[in-house]
Scaffold this motif. Structure first.
Motif, PDB file in Angstrom:
ATOM      1  N   PHE A  41       0.829  -1.205   0.000  1.00 60.27           N
ATOM      2  CA  PHE A  41       0.000   0.000   0.000  1.00 60.27           C
ATOM      3  C   PHE A  41       0.866   1.258   0.000  1.00 60.27           C
ATOM      4  O   PHE A  41       0.646   2.183  -0.777  1.00 60.27           O
ATOM      5  CB  PHE A  41      -0.929   0.002   1.215  1.00 60.27           C
TER       6      PHE A  41
ATOM      7  N   ILE B 296      -1.138   4.559  -1.160  1.00 58.18           N
ATOM      8  CA  ILE B 296      -2.479   4.252  -0.666  1.00 58.18           C
ATOM      9  C   ILE B 296      -2.516   4.447   0.843  1.00 58.18           C
ATOM     10  O   ILE B 296      -1.678   3.915   1.576  1.00 58.18           O
ATOM     11  CB  ILE B 296      -2.877   2.813  -1.028  1.00 58.18           C
TER      12      ILE B 296
ATOM     13  N   ALA C 191      -8.461   0.564   3.517  1.00 56.36           N
ATOM     14  CA  ALA C 191      -7.650   1.465   2.698  1.00 56.36           C
ATOM     15  C   ALA C 191      -8.548   2.484   2.016  1.00 56.36           C
ATOM     16  O   ALA C 191      -9.706   2.196   1.684  1.00 56.36           O
ATOM     17  CB  ALA C 191      -6.866   0.668   1.647  1.00 56.36           C
TER      18      ALA C 191
ATOM     19  N   GLY D 195      -9.765   4.295  -1.119  1.00 55.53           N
ATOM     20  CA  GLY D 195      -9.772   3.980  -2.537  1.00 55.53           C
ATOM     21  C   GLY D 195     -10.710   2.837  -2.858  1.00 55.53           C
ATOM     22  O   GLY D 195     -11.341   2.246  -1.962  1.00 55.53           O
TER      23      GLY D 195
ATOM     24  N   ASP E 207      -9.761   1.570  -8.718  1.00 51.23           N
ATOM     25  CA  ASP E 207      -8.582   2.437  -8.801  1.00 51.23           C
ATOM     26  C   ASP E 207      -7.371   1.564  -9.091  1.00 51.23           C
ATOM     27  O   ASP E 207      -7.145   0.552  -8.424  1.00 51.23           O
ATOM     28  CB  ASP E 207      -8.355   3.188  -7.485  1.00 51.23           C
TER      29      ASP E 207
ATOM     30  N   VAL F 138      -5.059   0.657  -6.109  1.00 50.44           N
ATOM     31  CA  VAL F 138      -5.640  -0.304  -5.174  1.00 50.44           C
ATOM     32  C   VAL F 138      -5.661  -1.695  -5.786  1.00 50.44           C
ATOM     33  O   VAL F 138      -5.319  -2.692  -5.125  1.00 50.44           O
ATOM     34  CB  VAL F 138      -7.061   0.140  -4.765  1.00 50.44           C
TER      35      VAL F 138
ATOM     36  N   PRO G 195      -6.069   7.552  -3.384  1.00 52.20           N
ATOM     37  CA  PRO G 195      -4.885   7.000  -4.054  1.00 52.20           C
ATOM     38  C   PRO G 195      -4.536   7.813  -5.293  1.00 52.20           C
ATOM     39  O   PRO G 195      -5.388   8.531  -5.831  1.00 52.20           O
ATOM     40  CB  PRO G 195      -5.328   5.576  -4.424  1.00 52.20           C
TER      41      PRO G 195
END
Length: 330
Positions: free
Chosen positions: A229, A234, A263, A265, A269, A272, A302
């Motif tokens: 991430f 992210i 997370a 997003g 995306d 992600v 993100p």
């Protein structure tokens, strides 16, 4: 007709959250409008696990459950219930956030000195402990099954007063002797609407994606997962661990844990999706809990990978130096 289970009984904050979701999340993964009474049936369940079990069995289409208190953190019973039972995965399709303040209710308008035993759900008592000590010095808490259950306990004579909701007090024909009680003026609780696996609602730019990870028991495995991430920009808003227990047999695995990650997003995306693909390769097991529109405070979205993808595409096609692509000329 759609059946909605919720952590009951009637009059809990969870029922209030369900009503809010039905009023505001119309169209999210098939959620019908609350004002269409012919299409909506609400069913109270004894616990978050029982509500989610009704979805897994097909007896309910959705379940509304609490997941996180701003004062007490995550709700372990809900987290454990989200772990797949065999192959029956469930998926989050929506959420809402409620401001949380409690009513203190008694059978009649009694004096503060008469309040000696106060029924309260443990999450609720933790959020009003200081306030209750000031209002009713010397009173003790007794455990109730829920906020509405606390009101029912008082109606049954098991306690002098209840930490409950105004709705539950009315349903149990109690008198509110103190209202808007909370140790924090900005206390909130976040609730999830859970259904069977579906295509997630479309991204809005203010979305949340959640997964459960089971990682190899070796040095650096958690750090590597987090880096999937971080290296993609992210924002992780929640990282929680729970003991790894087999949901079918109930057997525990001492020293082994599951990790619950939220997370910022959406799975649509690119950043992600890339992180999830990398985690799929690294983890012993990964459970996708869904992508949905976040409510309340959320972190940074993100990065947008589209300009970079368009530049790479232009280079593959031998177009100039790529500067024109940024201006939308391909």
């Amino acid at each position: 007709m759609s059946v909605f289970a919720y952590f009951g009984p009637a009059g809990t904050f969870t029922e209030m959250a369900l009503d809010k979701i039905l009023a505001t999340e119309t169209g999210a993964a098939g959620v019908p409008r609350r004002d269409d009474h012919d299409e909506v049936t609400k069913v109270a369940a004894a616990s978050p696990a029982a509500a989610i079990a009704l979805v897994r069995s097909g007896d309910a289409d959705f379940a509304c459950v609490p997941i996180e208190s701003s004062l007490e953190g995550s709700v372990p019973a809900t987290m454990d219930a989200l772990v797949p039972d065999g192959s029956k995965r469930v998926q989050v399709v929506a959420e809402t956030v409620l401001d949380v303040a409690f009513a203190i209710a008694a059978p009649t308008a009694i004096d503060a000195s008469q309040v000696r035993r106060i029924a309260a759900y443990p999450v609720a008592s933790a959020q009003v402990r200081s306030s209750v000590e000031k209002l009713y010095p010397g009173a003790e808490f007794v455990v109730a099954s829920s906020n509405a259950g606390a009101a029912q306990d008082v109606a049954a004579g098991k306690a002098d007063a209840a930490v409950t909701t105004r709705l539950a007090a009315e349903l149990s024909e109690l008198t509110v002797i103190a209202d808007e009680v909370s140790d924090a003026v900005d206390a909130t609780t976040r609730f999830l609407l859970v259904g069977r696996p579906v295509s997630p609602p479309p991204p809005t730019g203010a979305d949340r994606t959640a997964v459960i990870l089971e990682l190899p028991n070796e040095p650096g495995s958690l750090m590597s997962a987090m880096n999937q991430f971080a290296s993609r920009g992210i924002d992780l808003t929640r990282i929680e661990s729970r003991p790894r227990r087999d949901p079918e047999t109930g057997e525990s695995n001492p020293g082994q844990y599951r990790f619950f990650l939220d997370a910022v997003g959406h799975i649509d995306d690119d950043a992600v999706a890339e992180a999830l693909q990398a985690l799929y390769r690294e983890a012993e097991h990964i459970v996708y809990l869904g992508s949905w529109t976040a409510r309340g405070v959320i972190g940074s979205p993100p990065p947008d990978h589209r300009p970079g993808k368009e530049w790479v595409s232009a280079m593959r096609r031998g177009l100039g130096d790529g500067d024109d692509v940024k201006d939308g000329d391909d």
